[in-house]
Design an enzyme around this catalytic site. Structure first.
Site, PDB file in Angstrom:
ATOM      1  N   HIS A  95       0.957  -1.225   0.043  1.00  0.00           N
ATOM      2  CA  HIS A  95      -0.101   0.044  -0.025  1.00  0.00           C
ATOM      3  C   HIS A  95       0.770   1.390   0.033  1.00  0.00           C
ATOM      4  CE1 HIS A  95       0.373  -0.226   4.453  1.00  0.00           C
ATOM      5  NE2 HIS A  95       0.477   1.007   4.430  1.00  0.00           N
ATOM      6  N   ASP A 104       0.006  -7.870   1.685  1.00  0.00           N
ATOM      7  CA  ASP A 104       0.567  -6.314   1.601  1.00  0.00           C
ATOM      8  C   ASP A 104       1.981  -6.209   1.756  1.00  0.00           C
ATOM      9  OD1 ASP A 104       0.225  -3.707   1.633  1.00  0.00           O
ATOM     10  OD2 ASP A 104      -0.170  -3.320   3.917  1.00  0.00           O
ATOM     11  N   SER A 153       4.136   2.515   7.937  1.00  0.00           N
ATOM     12  CA  SER A 153       3.784   1.501   7.042  1.00  0.00           C
ATOM     13  C   SER A 153       5.109   0.981   6.489  1.00  0.00           C
ATOM     14  CB  SER A 153       2.928   2.170   6.093  1.00  0.00           C
ATOM     15  OG  SER A 153       1.699   2.016   6.451  1.00  0.00           O
TER      16      SER A 153
END
Length: 369
Positions: free
Chosen positions: A236, A280, A357
């Site tokens: 992402h 992910d 992230s």
């Protein structure tokens, strides 16, 4: 996995998103009233549609500029200098994305702010990439100068065209000492005693910028133990071409209570090797024109070991750049559970926020899970 390999290398140059040779631009100390500054067009913003978990620090604008044809040109002693300004009013700094970039051995490219308080360069052919583009770190100020000097007999080989610029509206490089006041989180500095047993893993975590967005990542070891510069990342976080990503190493405080760190160790340019939105993940490789390129020893990189065991880890230790700030460490000793493609847990000390992230979490055996 063997977690670390030590090589003895002689590194002659430093990288600050690109290899710099030092020196001064020829016209650095000249007051050039005739110099033109080309302003951004706010109607040409590039919308990368960043995921909300990505820390966005800047706007990106299309900015098509051929340095050789649109600059002020000064000829002297068999060489030509091309000088032009770029303006994005109100920016803490400006990043340059050269969509076409090819320099010769004897050319010298410098980038500096209008007030002459910051300089990047000289750049030359050592900065050429296989994909013929280059993205710079954020250069201080809202009016910056590009200065290229080339021997006339090499002019026909030069290719230098801007395709976009990044307007930093958060002071991501902390040029103006704003980070202490506007980025607070409850994570622990990696230089605190809690990080003492995790020094190697701390050295294996990097900050990654993608256009005007930012995430974290880890330097991943492989079974050949050959220091291939792989970066494990989040799917992402992937946005735009990976060739424009910039990797900052060792952005961390030297003290437990510190709020700032050095950003003078970085490398620009990578390739996206694999990604998947289910678990992910994304795997990047930092690239160079040199097939034997490795991350410089001066950066003290640690190639983290990993585990693909399906057994739930007993602990979860995270190392990341929350809020795009200095490197932090987080802990939990609660049970970690599996949910399909994901591990579920909650840190007891610390939290993840945009900027975290893509960062790794390690198990009790100090392997990335």
């Amino acid at each position: 996995m063997i977690n670390k390999i030590i090589y003895i290398l002689l590194i002659a140059t430093n990288l600050f998103a690109q290899i710099q040779k030092g020196g001064l631009p020829k016209f650095y100390n000249n007051n050039m009233d005739e110099l033109e500054f080309i302003a951004i067009d706010s109607n040409r913003e590039i919308n990368r549609e960043f995921d909300p978990r990505v820390f966005q620090f800047g706007y990106e604008y299309e900015f098509n500029l051929d340095i050789l044809t649109e600059s002020l040109v000064i000829e002297n002693n068999g060489e030509s200098s091309f000088i032009i300004g770029v303006e994005s009013r109100g920016a803490y700094g400006i990043g340059l994305n050269f969509g076409e970039f090819y320099l010769t051995e004897n050319s010298k490219l410098f980038l500096y702010d209008e007030d002459r308080t910051f300089k990047l360069g000289a750049l030359d052919s050592d900065n050429n990439k296989p994909f013929n583009s280059l993205t710079t770190s954020i250069i201080k100020g809202d009016r910056i100068i590009i200065e290229l000097t080339v021997p006339n007999d090499e002019l026909n080989l030069i290719n230098l065209k801007l395709s976009s610029i990044i307007h930093d509206y958060t002071d991501i490089m902390n040029y103006y000492n704003t980070l202490e006041s506007n980025r607070e989180d409850c994570n622990i500095n990696v230089s605190c005693p809690e990080g003492d047993d995790w020094e190697d893993q701390i050295n294996g975590v990097v900050r990654v910028t993608m256009g005007g967005g930012l995430c974290s990542g880890s330097i991943l070891n492989n079974t050949s133990n050959d220091r291939t510069p792989y970066i494990l990342f989040a799917d992402h976080c992937v946005s735009g071409s990976a060739s424009s990503y910039v990797f900052h190493f060792n952005y961390q405080s030297s003290s437990c209570s510190g709020t700032n760190g050095s950003l003078n160790q970085s490398i620009s340019g990578s390739a996206l090797l694999a990604s998947n939105s289910g678990p992910d993940f994304a795997l990047l490789e930092i690239v160079s024109n040199s097939p034997s390129f490795i991350i410089p020893d001066s950066y003290n990189p640690f190639y983290v070991g990993w585990s693909k065991s399906s057994s739930s880890p007993q602990e979860a230790i995270g190392i990341h750049h929350p809020g795009a700030g200095i490197k932090k460490i987080s802990f939990t000793t609660d049970n970690v559970s599996s949910n399909g493609n994901y591990w579920e847990f909650q840190y007891e000390d610390g939290r993840v926020i945009p900027g975290s992230s893509g960062s790794p979490f390690f198990n009790q055996n100090k392997r990335q899970v």
